[in-house]
Design a protein around this motif. Structure first.
Motif, short mmCIF file in Angstrom:
data_model
loop_
_atom_site.label_atom_id
_atom_site.label_comp_id
_atom_site.label_asym_id
_atom_site.label_seq_id
_atom_site.Cartn_x
_atom_site.Cartn_y
_atom_site.Cartn_z
N LEU A 90 0.86 -1.18 0.00
CA LEU A 90 0.00 0.00 0.00
C LEU A 90 0.89 1.23 0.00
N ALA A 91 0.63 2.15 -0.92
CA ALA A 91 1.41 3.39 -0.97
C ALA A 91 0.98 4.30 0.17
N GLN A 96 -4.75 7.21 3.99
CA GLN A 96 -5.89 7.94 4.55
C GLN A 96 -7.19 7.57 3.84
N GLY A 97 -7.16 7.46 2.55
CA GLY A 97 -8.36 7.09 1.80
C GLY A 97 -8.85 5.70 2.18
N LEU A 98 -7.92 4.75 2.31
CA LEU A 98 -8.29 3.40 2.70
C LEU A 98 -8.91 3.37 4.10
N VAL A 99 -8.28 4.07 5.05
CA VAL A 99 -8.77 4.09 6.42
C VAL A 99 -10.15 4.73 6.48
N LEU A 121 -0.22 7.54 10.28
CA LEU A 121 -1.51 8.21 10.35
C LEU A 121 -2.16 7.82 11.67
N GLN A 122 -2.42 8.80 12.55
CA GLN A 122 -3.08 8.53 13.83
C GLN A 122 -4.56 8.88 13.69
N VAL A 123 -5.39 7.96 14.12
CA VAL A 123 -6.83 8.11 13.99
C VAL A 123 -7.46 7.96 15.38
N THR A 124 -8.43 8.82 15.69
CA THR A 124 -9.15 8.74 16.96
C THR A 124 -10.60 8.35 16.66
N SER A 165 -2.59 4.15 15.41
CA SER A 165 -1.58 4.67 14.50
C SER A 165 -1.33 3.62 13.43
N PHE A 166 -1.46 4.02 12.16
CA PHE A 166 -1.26 3.13 11.02
C PHE A 166 -0.03 3.55 10.23
N ARG A 167 0.56 2.57 9.56
CA ARG A 167 1.64 2.83 8.59
C ARG A 167 1.30 2.05 7.32
N ALA A 168 1.71 2.58 6.21
CA ALA A 168 1.49 1.92 4.92
C ALA A 168 2.65 0.97 4.66
N GLU A 169 2.32 -0.23 4.22
CA GLU A 169 3.35 -1.20 3.81
C GLU A 169 3.64 -0.95 2.33
N GLY A 170 4.81 -0.64 2.03
CA GLY A 170 5.06 -0.43 0.61
C GLY A 170 6.29 0.22 0.27
#
Length: 170
Positions: A90-91, A96-99, A121-124, A165-170
Motif C-alpha cells: 500500500l502506498a 488515509q483514503g483506505l482508512v 496516520l493517527q486516527v481517533t 496509529s497506522f503505517r502503509a506497507e510499501g
C-alpha cells in the motif's frame, strides 16, 4: 487564669451544658447511646461503605484486565502470523483514503486524523464497538496497512475509545 480554666468557665456557662446537667441520668444515657449509634452509622456511611465499593470496583477492573490479558496471550501466535504474512503493498498516500473508506463501511466514526513525521496516520475513534474495531483492523491489515500503535479505553459495555496509529506497507 490559664486556657484550661477559661474553657471550663465557658463550658459551665454554656446553655447546652446547663441543659445537659438538668437532664435525668436516664435521659443522658439515652442521648449518649443515640449519639454513639449515629456516630457508628455515619462512620459506616461515609467511610466503610465507600471503601468497600472502591474495592469491588477495583476487583472488577482487575478481572477485566485479567480477561484481556488471557485473550491476548491466547491470540499472540495468531497476531504474529498475521504480521508476518502481509504480502499486500500500500502506498503511503493511499493510507488515509483506505482508512476513511473502510471505517465508513464498518460504521465507525473517525473523530480526528493526525499525520506523524514518520509517515504514520493517527486516527481517533470515539465509542467504537470492540468487535467491529478488531474486524476493521483485520480488514486494514489485509489491505496493506500496518497497525503501529493501538490505545483502547473502555467507555461502556463492549465500547471503547480508540487511538490507532497506522503505517502503509510499501
Amino acid at each position: 487564669m490559664n486556657l484550661r480554666q477559661q474553657m471550663r468557665v465557658r463550658l459551665a456557662e454554656s446553655p447546652l451544658w446547663l441543659r445537659w446537667q438538668r437532664l435525668q441520668p436516664r435521659e443522658r444515657m439515652s442521648l449518649t447511646l443515640l449519639g454513639a449509634f449515629l456516630l457508628v452509622v455515619l462512620l459506616y456511611a461515609l467511610l466503610w461503605q465507600p471503601a468497600q465499593q472502591r474495592a469491588r470496583d477495583a476487583q472488577a477492573y482487575f478481572q477485566q484486565e485479567r480477561e484481556l490479558h488471557a485473550y491476548m496471550e491466547q491470540n499472540t501466535e495468531l497476531a504474529r502470523r498475521m504480521s508476518r504474512s502481509n504480502p499486500v503493498s500500500l502506498a503511503p498516500e493511499q493510507l488515509q483514503g483506505l482508512v476513511t473508506q473502510s471505517a465508513q463501511q464498518k460504521g465507525l466514526t473517525i473523530e480526528s486524523f493526525d499525520f506523524g513525521s514518520d509517515g504514520s496516520l493517527q486516527v481517533t475513534l470515539p465509542s467504537a464497538g470492540y468487535g467491529t474495531l478488531l474486524r476493521w483492523f483485520d480488514e486494514l491489515q489485509a489491505a496493506g496497512a500496518t497497525l503501529a500503535e493501538v490505545s483502547l479505553s473502555q467507555v461502556g459495555e463492549g465500547l471503547v475509545d480508540a487511538r490507532v496509529s497506522f503505517r502503509a506497507e510499501g
